[in-house]
Write a protein that holds these residues in place. Structure first.
Motif, PDB file in Angstrom:
ATOM      1  N   CYS A 155       0.839  -1.205   0.000  1.00 17.97           N
ATOM      2  CA  CYS A 155       0.000   0.000   0.000  1.00 17.97           C
ATOM      3  C   CYS A 155       0.879   1.262   0.000  1.00 17.97           C
ATOM      4  CB  CYS A 155      -0.920  -0.023   1.214  1.00 17.97           C
ATOM      5  SG  CYS A 155      -1.990   1.406   1.307  1.00 17.97           S
ATOM      6  N   ARG A 156       1.952   1.240   0.800  1.00 19.97           N
ATOM      7  CA  ARG A 156       2.859   2.403   0.840  1.00 19.97           C
ATOM      8  C   ARG A 156       3.519   2.618  -0.525  1.00 19.97           C
ATOM      9  NH1 ARG A 156       6.842   0.796   5.070  1.00 19.97           N
ATOM     10  NH2 ARG A 156       5.588  -1.053   5.475  1.00 19.97           N
ATOM     11  N   ASN A 157       3.922   1.531  -1.134  1.00 20.03           N
ATOM     12  CA  ASN A 157       4.542   1.619  -2.450  1.00 20.03           C
ATOM     13  C   ASN A 157       3.532   2.125  -3.499  1.00 20.03           C
ATOM     14  OD1 ASN A 157       6.588   1.194  -4.424  1.00 20.03           O
ATOM     15  ND2 ASN A 157       5.532  -0.698  -5.016  1.00 20.03           N
ATOM     16  N   LEU A 158       2.325   1.597  -3.403  1.00 19.59           N
ATOM     17  CA  LEU A 158       1.262   1.987  -4.345  1.00 19.59           C
ATOM     18  C   LEU A 158       0.956   3.475  -4.246  1.00 19.59           C
ATOM     19  CD1 LEU A 158      -1.097   0.908  -6.269  1.00 19.59           C
ATOM     20  CD2 LEU A 158      -2.492   0.830  -4.197  1.00 19.59           C
ATOM     21  N   LEU A 159       0.810   3.973  -3.009  1.00 17.04           N
ATOM     22  CA  LEU A 159       0.403   5.377  -2.801  1.00 17.04           C
ATOM     23  C   LEU A 159       1.598   6.314  -2.722  1.00 17.04           C
ATOM     24  CD1 LEU A 159      -2.377   4.791  -0.083  1.00 17.04           C
ATOM     25  CD2 LEU A 159      -2.714   5.087  -2.534  1.00 17.04           C
ATOM     26  N   GLN A 160       2.819   5.726  -2.769  1.00 20.93           N
ATOM     27  CA  GLN A 160       4.043   6.527  -2.659  1.00 20.93           C
ATOM     28  C   GLN A 160       4.043   7.348  -1.358  1.00 20.93           C
ATOM     29  OE1 GLN A 160       6.493   6.914  -5.895  1.00 20.93           O
ATOM     30  NE2 GLN A 160       5.737   4.845  -5.534  1.00 20.93           N
ATOM     31  N   ILE A 161       3.803   6.639  -0.244  1.00 21.62           N
ATOM     32  CA  ILE A 161       3.880   7.276   1.074  1.00 21.62           C
ATOM     33  C   ILE A 161       4.876   6.495   1.929  1.00 21.62           C
ATOM     34  CG2 ILE A 161       1.542   8.273   1.049  1.00 21.62           C
ATOM     35  CD1 ILE A 161       0.606   5.858   2.717  1.00 21.62           C
ATOM     36  N   ASP A 162       5.402   7.133   2.974  1.00 25.10           N
ATOM     37  CA  ASP A 162       6.410   6.490   3.822  1.00 25.10           C
ATOM     38  C   ASP A 162       5.832   5.903   5.104  1.00 25.10           C
ATOM     39  OD1 ASP A 162       8.472   7.172   2.070  1.00 25.10           O
ATOM     40  OD2 ASP A 162       8.576   9.201   2.927  1.00 25.10           O
ATOM     41  N   SER A 163       4.720   6.435   5.571  1.00 28.97           N
ATOM     42  CA  SER A 163       4.256   6.120   6.916  1.00 28.97           C
ATOM     43  C   SER A 163       3.411   4.850   6.987  1.00 28.97           C
ATOM     44  CB  SER A 163       3.438   7.306   7.448  1.00 28.97           C
ATOM     45  OG  SER A 163       2.612   6.883   8.499  1.00 28.97           O
ATOM     46  N   PRO A 164       3.928   3.800   7.717  1.00 25.35           N
ATOM     47  CA  PRO A 164       3.128   2.588   7.916  1.00 25.35           C
ATOM     48  C   PRO A 164       1.820   2.898   8.653  1.00 25.35           C
ATOM     49  CG  PRO A 164       5.400   2.208   8.600  1.00 25.35           C
ATOM     50  CD  PRO A 164       5.265   3.681   8.361  1.00 25.35           C
ATOM     51  N   ARG A 165       1.853   3.879   9.557  1.00 25.74           N
ATOM     52  CA  ARG A 165       0.666   4.256  10.320  1.00 25.74           C
ATOM     53  C   ARG A 165      -0.432   4.797   9.376  1.00 25.74           C
ATOM     54  NH1 ARG A 165      -1.302   2.577  14.936  1.00 25.74           N
ATOM     55  NH2 ARG A 165      -3.350   3.535  14.801  1.00 25.74           N
ATOM     56  N   MET A 166       0.000   5.636   8.446  1.00 24.47           N
ATOM     57  CA  MET A 166      -0.953   6.217   7.491  1.00 24.47           C
ATOM     58  C   MET A 166      -1.570   5.119   6.616  1.00 24.47           C
ATOM     59  SD  MET A 166      -0.286   9.205   4.648  1.00 24.47           S
ATOM     60  CE  MET A 166       0.100  10.556   5.743  1.00 24.47           C
ATOM     61  N   ALA A 167      -0.720   4.214   6.131  1.00 21.27           N
ATOM     62  CA  ALA A 167      -1.228   3.110   5.304  1.00 21.27           C
ATOM     63  C   ALA A 167      -2.199   2.255   6.113  1.00 21.27           C
ATOM     64  CB  ALA A 167      -0.068   2.259   4.791  1.00 21.27           C
ATOM     65  N   TYR A 168      -1.844   2.006   7.374  1.00 25.00           N
ATOM     66  CA  TYR A 168      -2.716   1.226   8.272  1.00 25.00           C
ATOM     67  C   TYR A 168      -4.087   1.894   8.389  1.00 25.00           C
ATOM     68  CZ  TYR A 168      -4.523  -0.732  12.654  1.00 25.00           C
ATOM     69  OH  TYR A 168      -5.328  -1.326  13.602  1.00 25.00           O
ATOM     70  N   ASN A 169      -4.081   3.201   8.634  1.00 21.85           N
ATOM     71  CA  ASN A 169      -5.344   3.937   8.775  1.00 21.85           C
ATOM     72  C   ASN A 169      -6.167   3.917   7.488  1.00 21.85           C
ATOM     73  OD1 ASN A 169      -4.926   4.563  11.455  1.00 21.85           O
ATOM     74  ND2 ASN A 169      -3.884   6.508  10.995  1.00 21.85           N
TER      75      ASN A 169
END
Ligand code: ZN
Length: 347
Positions: free
Chosen positions: A287-301
């Motif tokens: 999910c982080r790779n897909l959305l190009q974000i770094d935060s595991p917390r954000m992906a979790y949410n």
């Protein structure tokens, strides 16, 4: 008084996947001829079926249970029925054809020729197709303990502007390939030919339930079909207004650097498109790779807020795609791409 819709039609996976593909392809690949033409074919099929759904919904008759598209397994095969109508007396199979122009059916040669815009296209014999489905359904019913219910097939031409030519003037063909406009009349004719109730109410109810439970929608790998790989696809989430990618996450919102539009939930469409195009599961890392974000917390949410089915814990947690019927049905090809194929009707 009208038929009961036991299973409503939803967009087939392939149609949803092509819509997703147009959102995810880099701009210079969006005119790819085979992709545009396959998308048009899927869309035309779905539109034709919906056209017949509407006609059937106005049939003034009770005790008709309509399955608007069902795919069942008769090992080792699967078979798909455009519309199945279950009644206590008989089962109807509708094979729906969306072809326009002139359709010439030759019952001796078992072939159907379409003439349109000066072109001649050969199609599968639709009567043989309906017959094959009858055989498959009969075997499927036998596996589920039902042996004696008659099954009839009708080939329904979805658009009134299509001209049907019965080349051999075969009298049977007039009752087998019909226009949508005469659907009610043929349903009544066939019903009158089968006056006896074969199934009890309890059997009918049970069969309705079993049919719904055993439906296995087809998933098509459209990326593999067209040789599309990561280098053809955008990275991150596209702007739903202008198509620019990637948009950026700022202060609990996704913001487009190009047109400045804001969308707090843009990631949900990107995650759904991942399921349609890549695979039916996603992990936090994917999910982080897909959305190009770094935060595991954000992906979790993000993943948790979508109420997806999940298994495993912590780092090993896997989230699953919703069922194909649960995808948003109002999705379409983005407006700013439509000029690439202006002849398409895009409602
Ligand atoms: Zn934008």
């Amino acid at each position: 008084m009208s038929p009961t819709v036991a299973k409503p039609r939803s967009k087939p996976h392939a149609l949803l996947a092509y819509e997703a593909l147009f959102r995810q392809l880099l701009a210079n690949y969006r005119h790819h001829e085979a992709i545009v033409s396959e998308y048009k074919r899927e869309k035309a099929g779905y539109d034709g079926e919906r056209n017949v759904d509407y006609k059937l919904s106005t049939f003034p008759q009770k005790g008709f249970y309509v399955f608007q598209g069902i795919r069942l397994e008769n090992p080792p095969f699967h078979f798909q029925i455009d519309t199945l109508i279950l009644t206590r007396r008989l089962i109807y199979i509708l094979e729906i054809k969306n072809q326009q122009g002139t359709l010439k059916y030759d019952s001796k040669l078992k072939q159907m020729i379409q003439e349109i815009d000066g072109k001649i296209i050969s199609h599968k014999d639709p009567i043989l197709q309906a017959e094959a489905q009858k055989t498959q359904l009969r075997e499927w019913l036998a596996m589920h303990g039902i042996f004696n219910i008659p099954i009839v097939g009708l080939v329904v031409i979805a658009y009134p502007s299509t001209i049907i030519e019965n080349v051999r003037e075969d009298p049977d063909v007039y009752n087998q390939i019909i226009h949508r406009e005469s659907l009610h009349q043929h349903l009544t004719r066939l019903s009158n030919n089968h006056p006896d109730n074969i199934l009890t109410n309890a059997q009918l109810k049970k069969l309705c339930h079993t049919l719904k439970a055993k439906d296995i929608p087809l998933w098509t790998d459209v990326l593999a079909k067209h040789g599309v790989s990561d280098r053809h696809l955008i990275k991150g989430t596209p702007c739903q207004q202008c198509g620019y990618a990637p948009i950026q996450r700022l202060n609990k919102n996704w913001k487009c650097p190009k047109c400045s539009s804001i969308n707090p939930k843009a990631h949900e469409r990107t995650i759904l498109d991942h399921f349609l195009l890549h695979q039916q599961t996603i992990t936090n890392k994917e999910c982080r790779n897909l959305l190009q974000i770094d935060s595991p917390r954000m992906a979790y949410n993000f993943l948790n807020s979508m109420n997806l089915r999940k298994s495993g814990n912590n780092r090993g947690r896997i989230y699953y795609s919703p069922s194909i019927q649960s995808f948003p049905q109002n999705s379409k090809v983005p407006v700013n791409f439509q000029h690439h194929f202006a002849k398409l009707s895009l409602d």
